[in-house]
Design an enzyme around this catalytic site. Structure first.
Site, PDB file in Angstrom:
ATOM      1  N   GLY A  81       0.798  -1.219   0.000  1.00  0.00           N
ATOM      2  CA  GLY A  81       0.000   0.000   0.000  1.00  0.00           C
ATOM      3  C   GLY A  81       0.825   1.260   0.000  1.00  0.00           C
ATOM      4  N   GLY A 119       4.919  25.002   6.840  1.00  0.00           N
ATOM      5  CA  GLY A 119       4.382  24.724   5.518  1.00  0.00           C
ATOM      6  C   GLY A 119       2.867  24.725   5.505  1.00  0.00           C
ATOM      7  N   ALA A 142       6.238  20.145   7.101  1.00  0.00           N
ATOM      8  CA  ALA A 142       5.384  19.704   5.991  1.00  0.00           C
ATOM      9  C   ALA A 142       5.650  20.594   4.781  1.00  0.00           C
ATOM     10  CB  ALA A 142       3.910  19.758   6.396  1.00  0.00           C
ATOM     11  N   ASP A 184       4.481   8.891  -7.567  1.00  0.00           N
ATOM     12  CA  ASP A 184       5.245  10.036  -7.079  1.00  0.00           C
ATOM     13  C   ASP A 184       6.637  10.118  -7.684  1.00  0.00           C
ATOM     14  OD1 ASP A 184       3.053  10.478  -5.506  1.00  0.00           O
ATOM     15  OD2 ASP A 184       4.090  10.310  -3.582  1.00  0.00           O
ATOM     16  N   HIS A 187     -32.764  16.398  -5.932  1.00  0.00           N
ATOM     17  CA  HIS A 187     -32.982  17.488  -4.973  1.00  0.00           C
ATOM     18  C   HIS A 187     -33.463  16.897  -3.641  1.00  0.00           C
ATOM     19  CE1 HIS A 187     -34.076  21.434  -3.413  1.00  0.00           C
ATOM     20  NE2 HIS A 187     -35.227  20.890  -3.013  1.00  0.00           N
TER      21      HIS A 187
END
Length: 477
Positions: free
Chosen positions: A44, A186, A279, A322, A454
């Protein structure tokens, strides 16, 4: 698979079992290829174990706690107590369930799973260093290789993660107690999501950002809605500053931040915290692969450049997720994994990045896909936009979450939908409708003429499309 000096072979070698790698492996196996998947950690990857899934679990838990304590307007009075250790245990259970599920899916598909690391010996062979029982190594030849090694948090000078007071997003998902004071370096999506979590849980959160805006990669009218909500949760922002150093004091960390632009700010600031969360982004994991020995090129940041079929400069070596560069999104990696497997099997396939949605799970959420109005104009298009505010949505009002809006962008000449931005409740779910429309080449009329249930939040998408055509009913055109 024989362990030792014997060299074995496989049609497709996949390195890394994150969202890109395991999907690539399963898809390749479905296409009748012999597949070997090598993973050194948990199945994972970062997404499932240290990112998407655990962070969303904590976001959900913190949301329940926050809403329970702020529902007086609805006649609900409560003062919830948060046992963070129990929330973490629940989060870990979710992760374990999904991790074991991935392993079972790979096994059922016929993927050969290896625990260990892979290092290139040349462009057609790797050395596998096994982990666990029966440790050893072997050489493995491959016809094709898919690199899916992911990314890891960036460290900044002077803020190494060896001290427990300095953490990456990995550490922030496993605190044993809620920090009284938390400083986040960050204000990108990771920093803002975790600022949301811990401010909801009761931390005094301060955020330092080098630029003058939270979520600087997003348009200001979107980012400002999220920032204002965070401020109402108690988050304190310091824009235009960079983290310079920190020192221990009475068991806490005192961070010194300096102006990023001395013309804008004339003095340093000091912030005290139990934990400092760094971060500032993520970097690709390519430095452990001996990738130069395969002749695979990387750019200055370490990412592996690829084309729309996920091929590197080596025709038989692919990179997905990534490690292949921005945007670093799990679902991007999964799509790239599918495409790489199909291309290897001889099927026509390519990634359409124009229809790739993204989401930020702040409060409220953000969902985007395709082009912004400015990006469309810069490409020489004549864009037309439509907007609808959630303040005019009956469903948003009945959920007591009427912040934000839906914005849809289309070309004026053809009315073909080319982009959208949503900030508001369930934006991460709503954006998929518009992504599908872009994928299909749909026009504003296709959305506007589709009857939406709706009362639902999705009606805002229909109204925004109709507004772009000057046909909206529930707002001025």
């Amino acid at each position: 698979m024989v362990v030792g000096d014997v060299t074995t072979s496989t049609d497709v070698l996949v390195i890394g079992a994150g969202p890109g790698g395991y999907v690539a492996a399963i898809r390749a196996a479905q296409l009748a290829l012999d597949v070997t998947l090598v993973e050194k950690g948990e199945y994972g990857g970062a997404c499932l174990n240290r990112g998407c899934i655990p962070s969303k679990a904590l976001i959900h838990g913190s949301k329940l706690a926050s809403e329970a304590g702020q529902a007086e307007e609805l006649g609900i009075y409560a003062d919830p107590t948060v046992a963070l250790d129990e929330m973490i245990n629940w989060k870990d259970g979710v992760v374990d369930q999904l991790t074991s599920g991935i392993e079972q899916l790979c096994t059922a598909a016929g993927v050969n799973l290896l625990k260990g690391t892979a290092e290139f010996a040349d462009e057609n062979k790797v050395r596998i260093i096994h982990q666990g029982e029966g440790q050893g190594s072997e050489s493995l030849k491959f016809e094709n290789c898919i690199i899916a090694t992911g990314s890891r948090p960036i460290e900044i000078p002077g803020f190494g993660f060896e001290d427990e007071r300095i953490v990456s997003s990995d550490g922030a998902l496993n605190f044993d107690t809620v920090p009284d004071e938390l400083v986040i370096v960050g204000a990108g999506y990771i920093g803002m999501e975790l600022a949301t979590v811990y401010s909801r849980l009761g931390s005094d959160v301060s955020v330092i950002e080098m630029l003058e805006q939270a979520l600087p990669s997003y348009e200001e009218d979107i980012a400002s809605i999220v920032r204002k909500r965070a401020e109402r949760l108690g988050v304190d922002f310091h824009f235009g500053y960079t983290a310079d150093s920190w020192a221990a004091s009475d068991g806490k960390a005192v961070l010194t931040a300096v102006p990023a632009d001395e013309a804008a700010h004339d003095s340093d600031i000091e912030l005290t915290a139990d934990r400092i969360l760094v971060a500032v982004g993520r970097r690709p994991v390519t430095d452990t692969l001996s990738i130069d020995d395969a002749g695979v090129e990387t750019n200055a940041q370490g990412f592996i450049p690829t084309d729309s079929t996920c091929r590197t400069n080596k025709e038989h070596i692919f990179a997905v997720g990534d490690v292949a560069g921005e945007p670093m999104l799990a679902h991007k990696g999964s799509k790239e994994g599918e495409v790489a497997a199909e291309v290897i099997a001889g099927e026509p396939a390519a990634v359409d990045y124009q229809a790739l949605p993204a989401a930020v799970f702040t409060d409220p959420e953000i969902g985007t896909v395709g082009l912004t109005e400015n990006e469309a104009a810069n490409k020489g298009m004549t864009p037309v936009t439509g907007e609808f505010q959630f303040q005019a949505s009956g469903r948003a009002l009945t959920a007591n979450r009427a912040e934000g809006f839906v914005r849809i962008i289309a070309t004026k000449e053809t009315e073909r939908v080319i982009g959208a931005q949503i900030v508001g409740p369930e934006a991460s779910e709503l954006i998929a409708e518009i992504a599908a429309m872009i994928e299909m080449g749909a026009k504003l009329e296709d959305i506007g003429s589709t009857v939406h249930t709706h009362p639902t939040l999705s009606e805002a998408i229909m109204e925004a499309a109709q507004n772009a055509r000057e046909k909206a009913i529930h707002r001025r055109n």
